[in-house]
Design a protein around this motif. Structure first.
Motif, short mmCIF file in Angstrom:
data_model
loop_
_atom_site.label_atom_id
_atom_site.label_comp_id
_atom_site.label_asym_id
_atom_site.label_seq_id
_atom_site.Cartn_x
_atom_site.Cartn_y
_atom_site.Cartn_z
N SER A 111 -8.03 -7.14 1.72
CA SER A 111 -8.03 -5.73 1.33
C SER A 111 -6.61 -5.28 1.01
CB SER A 111 -8.59 -4.85 2.46
OG SER A 111 -9.90 -5.22 2.78
N LEU A 112 -6.49 -4.05 0.62
CA LEU A 112 -5.19 -3.39 0.51
C LEU A 112 -5.35 -1.93 0.97
CD1 LEU A 112 -5.62 -1.46 -2.15
CD2 LEU A 112 -4.83 -3.43 -3.43
N GLU A 113 -4.21 -1.28 1.21
CA GLU A 113 -4.23 0.13 1.63
C GLU A 113 -4.18 1.03 0.40
OE1 GLU A 113 -1.80 2.02 5.07
OE2 GLU A 113 -0.77 2.54 3.21
N TRP A 114 -5.17 1.90 0.28
CA TRP A 114 -5.33 2.79 -0.88
C TRP A 114 -5.01 4.21 -0.41
CZ3 TRP A 114 -8.37 2.16 -5.73
CH2 TRP A 114 -8.78 3.36 -6.31
N LYS A 115 -4.02 4.86 -1.01
CA LYS A 115 -3.65 6.22 -0.58
C LYS A 115 -3.26 7.09 -1.76
CE LYS A 115 -0.66 8.91 2.47
NZ LYS A 115 -0.34 9.90 1.43
N ARG A 117 -1.40 10.29 -3.23
CA ARG A 117 -0.16 10.97 -2.84
C ARG A 117 -0.42 12.37 -2.29
NH1 ARG A 117 3.27 13.15 -0.89
NH2 ARG A 117 5.47 13.35 -1.41
N ASP A 118 -1.46 13.04 -2.76
CA ASP A 118 -1.71 14.41 -2.33
C ASP A 118 -2.64 14.48 -1.12
OD1 ASP A 118 -4.02 13.61 -3.57
OD2 ASP A 118 -4.20 15.36 -4.88
N GLN A 119 -2.94 13.33 -0.52
CA GLN A 119 -3.79 13.31 0.66
C GLN A 119 -3.06 12.66 1.83
OE1 GLN A 119 -7.59 11.54 -0.26
NE2 GLN A 119 -7.93 12.85 -2.04
N LYS A 120 -3.42 13.08 3.04
CA LYS A 120 -2.74 12.59 4.23
C LYS A 120 -3.20 11.20 4.62
CE LYS A 120 -1.82 13.84 9.06
NZ LYS A 120 -2.07 14.84 10.13
N ASP A 121 -4.48 10.94 4.53
CA ASP A 121 -5.05 9.70 5.05
C ASP A 121 -5.17 8.63 3.96
OD1 ASP A 121 -5.32 10.84 7.58
OD2 ASP A 121 -7.27 11.70 7.04
N SER A 122 -5.11 7.37 4.41
CA SER A 122 -5.32 6.23 3.52
C SER A 122 -6.62 5.54 3.91
CB SER A 122 -4.15 5.25 3.63
OG SER A 122 -4.05 4.76 4.96
N GLN A 123 -7.03 4.57 3.10
CA GLN A 123 -8.23 3.80 3.41
C GLN A 123 -8.02 2.36 2.99
OE1 GLN A 123 -10.58 6.13 0.31
NE2 GLN A 123 -11.56 4.14 0.10
N MET A 124 -8.78 1.47 3.57
CA MET A 124 -8.73 0.07 3.20
C MET A 124 -9.78 -0.20 2.14
SD MET A 124 -6.23 -1.03 4.96
CE MET A 124 -6.36 -2.81 4.80
N VAL A 125 -9.39 -0.91 1.07
CA VAL A 125 -10.28 -1.21 -0.04
C VAL A 125 -10.26 -2.71 -0.29
CG1 VAL A 125 -10.65 -0.90 -2.52
CG2 VAL A 125 -9.95 1.06 -1.11
N VAL A 126 -11.43 -3.27 -0.49
CA VAL A 126 -11.56 -4.72 -0.74
C VAL A 126 -10.83 -5.07 -2.03
CG1 VAL A 126 -13.18 -6.60 -1.15
CG2 VAL A 126 -13.73 -4.79 0.52
N LEU A 127 -10.06 -6.13 -2.01
CA LEU A 127 -9.21 -6.50 -3.14
C LEU A 127 -9.99 -6.67 -4.44
CD1 LEU A 127 -6.71 -9.00 -1.48
CD2 LEU A 127 -6.11 -6.87 -2.69
N ASN A 128 -11.12 -7.34 -4.39
CA ASN A 128 -11.84 -7.60 -5.63
C ASN A 128 -12.56 -6.38 -6.18
OD1 ASN A 128 -14.06 -7.40 -3.96
ND2 ASN A 128 -14.51 -9.61 -3.98
N GLU A 129 -12.46 -5.22 -5.49
CA GLU A 129 -13.07 -3.99 -5.99
C GLU A 129 -12.03 -2.99 -6.52
OE1 GLU A 129 -15.37 -2.31 -2.85
OE2 GLU A 129 -16.78 -4.01 -2.72
N VAL A 130 -10.77 -3.31 -6.28
CA VAL A 130 -9.70 -2.34 -6.58
C VAL A 130 -9.62 -2.00 -8.06
CG1 VAL A 130 -7.21 -2.00 -6.62
CG2 VAL A 130 -8.30 -2.92 -4.58
#
Length: 559
Positions: free
Chosen positions: A530-534, A536-549
């Motif tokens: 995965s990678l961390e998806w965030k 800029r205008d939001q406080k929280d991030s989420q984890m997203v599966v690499l092959n879906e990015v």
């Protein structure tokens, strides 16, 4: 773009004199660099923002049937002599025969004269995006008020006032479209025409606490006005009182309204204040206004152009007694004007044009009958809107555009005429419409930022996606390289931070630059595929599966 290849670099130390948010963040993040006071160079990321703003403007100007041209920046001084603007204090004169364009009415009008010969050639609208030069006495606030700046200026030519009015409203809406697409909340505000026209105009302001202008807004009526020309409804204060007979009184008091009102134990609104102005012809004009109010120069200019406050020396030479000036019992004035505020009060107190002497219980209808009434007072927050529907609220904002109805001032100056549909010669009626492109970039930063840096709206961001790698693990680098190339293949605008720097430095600088979407790849995220998806205008991030990015990014709206 690889961060390691960027022309500009992040700056750690800035001058302590920089206080405007846009200047601080644009300079620190490497969007611009200051050449000298009021003059900036636009570096690669800054130029990308300028290009995107310009393209949005082009879309909207083309949509109202305007055509893009590019005029010269150097204009013959002779043209400005024809319009009387050859001595304006904002102009730069590189030679005794030329002017650097601060506005282009003096070039576009003779240009249009070459191509307009009949009403069939009207309406006509042209615009340009070009560098302008204005000799600002105090260049300040970063790119918001400079001596050299990028501007879109548009000019329209019409057969009738009605046709101009229709087009003017179309452009007003087009401007609102521009600001909305740039992520700004804007207000169209009634304003004066300044050095361009004596007619009323509209300026557009973006709300921000750091704004240099004040607008008065009425929520109930939906009206918005620049405070310098704002109208308000003044309610009667004590007009239910009976009119008392005039009294003359010795008054060993101070010279200010506050000192005078304290001396008599009354409110400042009961003082009749008389201000002395000098006209361009050297005449002395008295302006009478309620003591609790101020005269605004813009409204005064619409009543009588060119008035300026008399100097202390002029007052003394003319035998005015400062602090005791009055319109009564004197022939010192060539003309006296009464602000409409004086109609709300009975039994005023004023001076008697003699040291330590006052006149009490002055009443306008009885004692100053026949003098012309004018509206020159400065409206304030809390006053009633001129529509009488609600109270005025004060909002700070940044001016981000102006539109004007010029009339025939410039077409007549250059003998621009054409035949109307009856075969008679007529002077086309003109409008002009300006947006400061570089100023708009600064306004976006002022309106969209936090303590970490800029928060670019998607439509004008220099890049859509910011890829950040943490650590030197080869698997991390390989994954980032593959994602970078795949997004480029799909024409997604990507900044890839490929530098060998600490995680704290990379993340801090990503926040400063403010690209909408940050993707962080690290050994930890790789383990989870995965990678961390965030955002800029939001406080929280989420984890997203690499092959879906990639698919998720392609499904996003980037304008």
């Amino acid at each position: 773009m690889r961060f390691s290849k960027l022309f500009s670099k992040i700056k750690k130390d800035l001058s302590k004199d920089i206080d405007a948010i846009n200047a601080k963040y644009l300079l620190q993040a490497g969007f611009v660099t200051q050449v000298m006071a009021g003059v900036y160079a636009y570096l690669p990321m800054g130029k990308r923002v300028i290009n995107k703003i310009s393209d949005i403007i082009r879309d909207e100007m083309n949509a109202v049937d305007s055509q893009e041209i590019l005029m010269s920046a150097l204009i013959p001084l002779e043209n400005f002599k024809k319009t009387g603007r050859d001595t304006v204090d904002v102009a730069y004169f590189p030679t005794d025969q030329t002017v650097l364009g601060f506005s282009h009415e003096e070039e576009v009008t003779p240009l249009a004269k070459q191509y307009i010969s009949s009403y069939k050639d009207l309406p006509l609208s042209v615009y340009q995006i070009q560098t302008k030069f204005r000799n600002e006495a105090r260049a300040k606030s970063g790119v918001l008020r400079g001596r050299e700046f990028i501007m879109k200026d548009m000019y329209s030519f019409h057969q009738s006032q009605e046709d101009l009015d229709v087009y003017y409203d179309k452009v007003k809406q087009a401007y609102m479209n521009v600001y909305n697409r740039c992520g700004l909340k804007a207000y169209a505000i009634e304003a004066s025409g300044g050095i361009f026209t004596n007619n009323m105009s509209h300026e557009f302001m973006s709300q921000t606490p750091a704004g240099e202008d004040t607008m008065l807004f009425c929520e109930e009526s939906g009206t918005a006005q620049n405070q310098e020309i704002a109208k308000a409804y003044l309610e009667d204060i004590n007009t239910n009182e009976a009119l008392r007979d005039i009294q003359y009184k010795e008054a060993d008091r101070g010279l200010s309204v506050k000192e005078q009102s304290n001396f008599y134990g009354v409110q400042p609104w009961q003082i009749l204040k008389t201000l002395v102005y000098v006209s361009q012809e050297g005449k002395y004009i008295g302006i009478c206004i309620r003591g609790d109010l101020q005269v605004t120069q813009d409204k005064l200019d619409m009543v009588m152009e060119g008035l300026r406050p008399a100097t202390d020396q002029e007052l003394q030479e003319k035998d005015f007694v400062k602090g005791f000036i009055s319109p009564l019992n004197t022939d010192l004035f060539d003309e006296v004007l009464l602000d409409i505020s004086v109609d709300t009060v009975h039994n005023f107190i004023t001076g008697n044009n003699k040291i330590n002497q006052d006149i009490l219980d002055v009443n306008i209808a009885r004692d100053l009958a026949g003098y012309k009434k004018v509206d020159v007072f400065m409206a304030q927050e809390g006053m009633t809107c001129y529509t009488q529907k609600g109270k005025l609220m004060s909002i700070k904002g940044i001016e981000i555009g102006n539109i004007f109805k010029l009339g025939t001032k410039y077409s007549k100056s250059f003998d621009l005429t054409c035949s109307d549909n009856a075969g008679k010669l007529m002077s086309p009626i003109m409008g002009c419409y300006g947006i400061g492109v570089s100023r708009l970039m600064g306004a976006v930063v002022e309106s969209s930022h936090d303590d970490h840096g800029i928060i670019w709206p998607r439509s004008v961001a220099p890049y859509h996606v910011h890829i950040v790698t943490l650590g030197n693990d080869q698997a991390v680098i390989n994954e980032a390289e593959a994602l970078y190339k795949e997004l480029q293949k799909h024409r997604v605008e990507v900044l890839y931070d490929d530098r060998d720097q600490s995680a704290g430095k990379k993340l801090s600088e990503a926040g400063l630059i403010g690209i909408p979407l940050r993707l962080v790849i690290s050994s930890r995220t790789i383990k989870e595929q995965s990678l961390e998806w965030k955002w800029r205008d939001q406080k929280d991030s989420q984890m997203v599966v690499l092959n879906e990015v990639v698919m998720m990014i392609l499904n996003e709206s980037w304008i």
